[in-house]
Scaffold this active site. Structure first.
Site, short mmCIF file in Angstrom:
data_model
loop_
_atom_site.label_atom_id
_atom_site.label_comp_id
_atom_site.label_asym_id
_atom_site.label_seq_id
_atom_site.Cartn_x
_atom_site.Cartn_y
_atom_site.Cartn_z
N ASP A 205 -27.71 -37.67 22.48
CA ASP A 205 -26.90 -36.85 21.55
C ASP A 205 -25.81 -37.69 20.89
OD1 ASP A 205 -26.72 -36.59 24.35
OD2 ASP A 205 -25.27 -34.97 24.25
N LYS B 153 -31.33 -39.64 28.26
CA LYS B 153 -30.57 -38.44 28.58
C LYS B 153 -30.52 -38.33 30.11
CE LYS B 153 -28.67 -34.44 27.29
NZ LYS B 153 -27.41 -34.32 26.54
N ASP C 96 -36.72 -40.88 12.17
CA ASP C 96 -36.57 -40.15 10.90
C ASP C 96 -35.11 -40.22 10.45
OD1 ASP C 96 -39.26 -39.25 11.11
OD2 ASP C 96 -38.73 -37.40 10.07
N ASP D 213 -39.12 -40.55 18.03
CA ASP D 213 -39.70 -39.91 16.84
C ASP D 213 -38.57 -39.31 15.99
OD1 ASP D 213 -41.66 -39.02 15.20
OD2 ASP D 213 -42.38 -37.42 16.49
N TYR E 189 -45.35 -35.53 24.65
CA TYR E 189 -46.44 -35.28 23.71
C TYR E 189 -47.67 -34.74 24.44
CZ TYR E 189 -43.54 -36.67 19.97
OH TYR E 189 -42.53 -36.67 19.06
#
Ligand code: NAD
Length: 351
Positions: free
Chosen positions: A213, A180, A241, A237, A127
């Site tokens: 993933d 990851k 969702d 984030d 960010y």
């Protein structure tokens, strides 16, 4: 108890008004002694004061006991204007973004059980507006090259891991760390190192690790297997969702931004410009986020009335959602934002 309400942009003012109606009913029922002040920010204050983050908001932010913040439409802000969401998280050091995803409506055929809490690191990662002490973490050295810096620190990874393990102790004692590190060996490697070190302090909580993933797929295939999920800022984030949608939709996905001394209720969803100004947004997510804030205030100040008020609000939202006639349009109903709020307020009052 002083509460600051920041009505935000798009559907923000509508869902903030709806949430205030519920808060007023709770205040009466549980004698909370709430002093609520609303300060316009974002596009509204840009129009009147030339800034998306006016000094009054900044002053009140530091004196409020808790904050209810509606979404902001940062996509529409002119270059150089403050992202209030980032400003609030940074200046109050709200390092944990806690996003529960639990099915609240009866499952339709094919819908799977889900009851998890996503614990997202809130202060660094990719960010660009919050991961630097000065300047931006995103820059464009030439017309055809753009770079973004991702910051991962041991201290931020350690404290978010601790938040996750503490949450797991109050739930089903299971933490999944999402990363990851197969590709981002140094940065996600450091995150995992910190999580594993914290795990040693919690031998009663099981830890497993899933690559981001695979996590996106597993959340769809078998969401019920997850209890507490801990991850870095951007993965969190995106996954929240996804989890919110699986649990029934963004309109009912709540979140709390919490630090050591402050907490801010803020829904997972954005300002929904496609339905702004129509009075049809679902205020549940902001109301449920506010219930999380009331719980936090109850714990922090040892005030059981706040804990009871939080439970009452949570249950009242569930009650309003249970009846198809009182649901908002995103959930197939026809109620408007304020009609939904009236139902919740009446339920809170015991009507
Ligand atoms: P969004 O979450 O605003 O909307 C996605 C979809 O979900 C839209 O179809 C919208 O109508 C629907 N939706 C969202 N909340 C709803 C609600 N309460 N009731 C009914 N339907 C709802 O995402 P977006 O359109 O990608 O983003 C719009 C703006 O919001 C952007 O400027 C983005 O940066 C910002 N944003 C802000 C926050 C925040 O302030 N916390 C979070 C996410 C996005």
């Amino acid at each position: 108890m002083k509460l600051l309400v920041l009505p935000g942009d798009g559907i923000g003012p509508d869902i903030a008004e709806a949430t205030r109606l519920a808060l007023a009913a709770l205040d009466r029922k549980f004698s909370l002694g709430l002093e609520i002040e609303e300060v316009p920010i974002g596009l509204a204050s840009l129009k009147t004061e030339g800034t998306t983050w006016p000094s009054l908001a900044n002053d009140r932010l530091h004196t409020a006991d808790g904050v209810v913040m509606a979404p902001v439409d940062t996509y529409e802000y002119p270059e150089g204007q403050v992202n209030p969401s980032s400003m609030v998280r940074r200046s109050l050091d709200l390092y944990a973004n806690i996003r529960p995803a639990r099915r609240r409506l009866p499952a339709q055929p094919g819908e799977k059980p889900i009851d998890l809490v996503l614990v997202r690191e809130n202060t660094e990662g990719f960010y660009a507006d919050r991961n630097m002490a000065m300047g931006s973490g995103e820059f464009r050295p030439t017309e055809d090259v753009a770079l973004a810096v991702r910051k991962i620190t041991r201290s931020a990874s350690t404290r978010i891991a601790r938040t996750a393990f503490e949450a797991a102790r109050k739930r089903r004692s299971h933490v999944t760390a999402v990363h990851k590190a197969n590709v981002l060996k140094l940065s996600d490697g450091l995150f995992l190192e910190a999580v594993r070190a914290v795990a040693k302090e919690y031998p009663d909580v099981e830890l497993d690790e899933v690559i981001i993933d695979a996590m996106a797929a597993l959340l769809v295939r078998d969401p019920g297997r997850f209890d507490v999920v801990v991850t870095t800022n951007m993965y969190g984030d995106i996954l929240s969702d996804e989890a919110g949608e699986i649990a029934g939709g963004l309109g009912i996905a709540p979140a709390l931004n919490a630090g050591a001394d402050h907490a801010v209720a803020q829904a997972v969803h954005g300002s929904a410009p496609d339905i702004a100004g129509q009075g049809i947004a679902n205020p549940s997510a902001l109301m449920l986020s506010t219930a999380m804030l009331l719980t936090w205030l109850g714990d922090r100040h040892g005030k059981s009335a706040f804990t009871e008020a939080a439970q009452a609000l949570d249950q009242a939202v569930d009650m309003a959602l249970a009846n198809p006639a009182t649901r908002t349009r995103d959930l197939g109903g026809s109620a408007g934002t304020m009609a939904f709020a009236e139902t919740v307020a009446t339920a809170v009052s015991g009507g």
